[in-house]
Design a protein around this motif. Sequence first.
Motif, PDB file in Angstrom:
ATOM      1  N   ASP A  39       0.889  -1.230   0.059  1.00 48.43           N
ATOM      2  CA  ASP A  39      -0.003   0.031  -0.051  1.00 48.43           C
ATOM      3  C   ASP A  39       0.975   1.335   0.046  1.00 48.43           C
ATOM      4  O   ASP A  39       0.650   2.126  -0.873  1.00 48.43           O
ATOM      5  CB  ASP A  39      -0.925   0.105   1.200  1.00 48.43           C
ATOM      6  N   PHE A  40       1.870   1.338   0.890  1.00 48.21           N
ATOM      7  CA  PHE A  40       2.817   2.204   0.779  1.00 48.21           C
ATOM      8  C   PHE A  40       3.559   2.656  -0.234  1.00 48.21           C
ATOM      9  O   PHE A  40       3.758   3.594  -0.859  1.00 48.21           O
ATOM     10  CB  PHE A  40       3.765   2.079   2.021  1.00 48.21           C
ATOM     11  N   GLY A  41       3.945   1.329  -1.013  1.00 50.38           N
ATOM     12  CA  GLY A  41       4.430   1.240  -2.323  1.00 50.38           C
ATOM     13  C   GLY A  41       3.786   2.081  -3.383  1.00 50.38           C
ATOM     14  O   GLY A  41       4.279   2.629  -4.170  1.00 50.38           O
ATOM     15  N   VAL A  42       2.378   1.637  -3.431  1.00 51.67           N
ATOM     16  CA  VAL A  42       1.597   2.225  -4.305  1.00 51.67           C
ATOM     17  C   VAL A  42       1.667   3.748  -4.306  1.00 51.67           C
ATOM     18  O   VAL A  42       1.760   4.295  -5.621  1.00 51.67           O
ATOM     19  CB  VAL A  42       0.256   1.691  -4.353  1.00 51.67           C
ATOM     20  N   VAL A  43       1.533   4.469  -3.167  1.00 50.95           N
ATOM     21  CA  VAL A  43       1.420   5.800  -3.030  1.00 50.95           C
ATOM     22  C   VAL A  43       2.784   6.265  -3.510  1.00 50.95           C
ATOM     23  O   VAL A  43       2.787   7.515  -3.949  1.00 50.95           O
ATOM     24  CB  VAL A  43       1.117   6.254  -1.729  1.00 50.95           C
ATOM     25  N   ALA A 170      -6.546   5.810   2.395  1.00 49.60           N
ATOM     26  CA  ALA A 170      -6.184   6.414   3.546  1.00 49.60           C
ATOM     27  C   ALA A 170      -4.999   7.335   3.479  1.00 49.60           C
ATOM     28  O   ALA A 170      -4.814   8.528   4.024  1.00 49.60           O
ATOM     29  CB  ALA A 170      -6.068   5.399   4.751  1.00 49.60           C
ATOM     30  N   LEU A 171      -4.056   6.925   2.726  1.00 46.67           N
ATOM     31  CA  LEU A 171      -2.669   7.554   2.542  1.00 46.67           C
ATOM     32  C   LEU A 171      -2.890   8.988   1.599  1.00 46.67           C
ATOM     33  O   LEU A 171      -2.427   9.890   1.664  1.00 46.67           O
ATOM     34  CB  LEU A 171      -1.673   6.607   1.898  1.00 46.67           C
ATOM     35  N   VAL A 172      -3.854   8.632   0.571  1.00 43.61           N
ATOM     36  CA  VAL A 172      -4.103   9.768  -0.430  1.00 43.61           C
ATOM     37  C   VAL A 172      -4.885  10.837   0.330  1.00 43.61           C
ATOM     38  O   VAL A 172      -4.633  11.821   0.075  1.00 43.61           O
ATOM     39  CB  VAL A 172      -4.854   9.089  -1.366  1.00 43.61           C
ATOM     40  N   THR A 237       5.721  -3.110  -5.795  1.00 40.03           N
ATOM     41  CA  THR A 237       5.313  -2.211  -4.836  1.00 40.03           C
ATOM     42  C   THR A 237       5.949  -2.599  -3.501  1.00 40.03           C
ATOM     43  O   THR A 237       6.021  -1.596  -2.787  1.00 40.03           O
ATOM     44  CB  THR A 237       3.831  -2.164  -4.821  1.00 40.03           C
ATOM     45  N   ARG A 238       6.108  -4.034  -3.201  1.00 33.55           N
ATOM     46  CA  ARG A 238       6.419  -4.280  -1.793  1.00 33.55           C
ATOM     47  C   ARG A 238       7.876  -3.789  -1.539  1.00 33.55           C
ATOM     48  O   ARG A 238       8.334  -3.140  -0.340  1.00 33.55           O
ATOM     49  CB  ARG A 238       6.439  -5.625  -1.566  1.00 33.55           C
TER      50      ARG A 238
END
Length: 488
Positions: A39-43, A170-172, A237-238
């Motif tokens: 998830d962090f990697g996508v952002v 959530a990060l966005v 992404t990971r």
Amino acid sequence: MLKFKAFAAVLWSGGDIVLRQGMQFVATMVLARLLSPSDFGVVAMLALFIGVAYVLMDGGFSVALIQRRDISHLDESTVFWCNLGIGSLLTFLLFAAAPLIANFYDTPILVPLARTMSLSCLLASLGSIHGTLLTRKLDFKTQAKAGAIAALLSGTVAIVLALRGYGVWALVAQALVMAGAMSTLLWSFHPWRPSWVFSRSSLGRLFGFGGFHLASSLLEMAYAKLYTLLVGRLFGTRELGLYANADNTRLLPGNFLGGLVARVALPMFSEAAHDRALLRRGIQLSLRGMMLINAPVMLGMAALAEPAIAVLFGNQWLAAAPILRVLCIAGLLYPIHAINLHALMAQGHARLMFRLELLKKGIGVTLLVAGAYFGVMGVAWSQFAFSLLALALNTHYSAKLLGYGLAAQARDFLPPVVLALVMAAVVATLNYYWPWDSYAAVRLGVLVCTGAAFFVAGAAMLRLEALRDVLLLLQTRSSAHLGETGTL
């Protein structure tokens, strides 16, 4: 009075950075346990594009307004409307480019994510001039209040959304709420308002200086976030999420010190730019003070990378520990780079700084691409190699213009670095032979306190000049409170 003013500015600027980034980091700690590295990697895949957009939105005008002594409300209004126009244009361009970004990474979800994140450019542009004018006046108290409230609000929204299963969104949301809340609060706290005027001559005059700073900043941002393209495209992404979180953790103290240098050193160096000896002394004091903090923090974090990652983010992030260790070693010299570059800017050498940045970033990109052939760790080690090369280049013009080059600077920054290396060896040894497997947070806390106590005691016993300078400044500050400010 200059020293007193600088010290007050450092305190408030430090408070602003600690409150804002501290709250954001606490939110990240919580989110790391609720979301996955992917998830962090996508952002993080959008970091380069958003970062470049933010630099373009400023246009180099902020540093021009801070550096110039004679600015008018016409200048300020012109910059506001220009920032707003550029922010609107960049929002549109990022919205349109979203499918191309998604195709590059082969990650379809980036289309709606990029389009939503593009709104942050427009929101941030609305408050850009207010932050610049507050920095020009060294008013960081107001910025501290706005930053703390915005960070708390954005972090809370992100955590609530993560708990409700919204994942990467959530990060966005955190980024959007931070940008919007910060601009809104700056408008509320600062009385400045733009006039319905725009001056091409004013824009040209400011861009004459700020344009080269813009180009330098673009190079810096592109290099700093280029790893997101390489790691995201080559390793997924990971791996990008792990690298980005390690990089952001390393940057937390680095951004604190870098923020102090950027927001306090440039205005103060600009005031002293007419006096070569005074400017050199200012650089020396800044370098000693910053390295007294940065050296033990960076090397201590490198020594305790595994327990730090486990306690801060959870065991699922332990694969980021080796990356964090290397990046901390690479970040050891960061304050030296920042101080030398801001001294160059304060003297009005924007064109020279751009040429210097062009040379450095060309070398840096070459090292980064070469490092990518050896995996994620190769990318991290390329940062260390670049830092060493940049040290020689950044100090070259300080030697030429001020007679304060690498050899002279090394005499000032090496003592705390050597002491920090010894401290790091001590805490790494204690960590290795720690007799209890449980209570990870207690273990980390004891080791951090032990390292800090060792370093402070060593600095006092060795009578480091950096510690003496800081204590003298604190004594001067105390005397000023007793009514002796006229002696400074």
